[in-house]
Design an enzyme around this catalytic site. Structure first.
Site, short mmCIF file in Angstrom:
data_model
loop_
_atom_site.label_atom_id
_atom_site.label_comp_id
_atom_site.label_asym_id
_atom_site.label_seq_id
_atom_site.Cartn_x
_atom_site.Cartn_y
_atom_site.Cartn_z
N CYS A 80 -2.06 -2.29 8.06
CA CYS A 80 -2.00 -3.23 6.93
C CYS A 80 -0.79 -4.15 6.99
O CYS A 80 -0.89 -5.32 6.62
CB CYS A 80 -2.06 -2.47 5.62
N ASP A 122 0.78 -1.24 0.00
CA ASP A 122 0.00 0.00 0.00
C ASP A 122 0.81 1.30 0.00
O ASP A 122 0.44 2.27 0.68
CB ASP A 122 -0.95 0.02 1.20
N LYS A 133 -6.55 -4.98 -3.05
CA LYS A 133 -7.20 -5.60 -1.90
C LYS A 133 -8.24 -4.64 -1.31
O LYS A 133 -8.00 -3.43 -1.22
CB LYS A 133 -6.18 -5.99 -0.83
#
Length: 221
Positions: free
Chosen positions: A162, A24, A129
């Protein structure tokens, strides 16, 4: 077999069955004016990871080893975004709303993509995701199994959300995980410190923690 000086002890891995996972590193999270900053966060804390992560990625590519990138975000119709998640953020700066870099955390928007310095190259896997963890509602498990991956070098943001979720998910699935401390970041320095300690605590309950130069040295030996 390469071995990295790490906490709680040395981390050995087979390069042929190890993947670098970059979580990310998106404009919405890292750039001034993006979603992360709109929540009141100091994005400079995340930007510290870009230079060491770029160096690690370059060394990993030179060694011919696989890199997997993830991006958190949602379909334009928000059908994969639960109401509890939609309620995050200021009333006019929530997921799906117009932001500085397009609709916030929406796939295909400029802000949803990875920062320029860490862009994937041809042949590298990019996984979109909808959740915090990289395994939830994605093809990651199938990809790792197909490629015979047993160990993961986990990098990206944020450390306590995350990254942590992904490492915990990986640990439950039997993967050995190493987290380079300088290649993961949190908006909150205290969360960064505690998050890393939690990974290596109790003899490595979720994995190992090291610094990226030690990882680079190990794959260059």
């Amino acid at each position: 077999m390469p071995t990295v000086d790490a906490q709680p002890g040395p981390f050995s891995f087979d390069p042929d069955s190890t993947a670098l996972v970059v979580i990310d590193m998106q404009r919405d999270f890292l750039l001034p004016g993006g979603f992360g900053e709109s929540l009141g966060n100091d994005v400079s804390q995340l930007q510290k990871t870009i230079e060491p992560l770029a160096a690690l990625m370059a060394a990993w590519r030179t060694a011919g080893l696989p890199i997997i990138h993830t991006r958190e975000g949602h379909k334009p119709d928000l059908s994969d975004c639960p109401p509890a998640k939609l309620s995050r953020g200021a009333p006019s700066m929530r997921i799906g709303d117009p932001g500085a870099f397009g609709r916030i955390l929406i796939r295909g928007e400029y802000g949803h993509d990875i920062v320029d310095e860490l862009q994937p190259i041809e042949g590298e896997t990019v996984i979109d995701k909808p959740g915090k963890g990289a395994f939830y509602a994605t093809e990651l498990s199938d990809i790792l199994e197909k490629d015979g991956i047993k160990s993961l070098i986990v990098t990206g943001v944020t450390t306590e959300v995350c990254v942590h979720t992904t490492v915990r998910e990986a640990n439950d699935r039997g993967y050995e995980c190493l987290v380079p401390a300088d290649c993961v970041g949190s908006y909150f320095p205290e969360f960064q410190q505690v998050g890393l300690k939690m990974i290596a605590a109790q003899g490595g309950i979720f994995g190992w923690v090291a610094e990226s130069p030690a990882v680079i040295a190990a794959i260059q030996e």
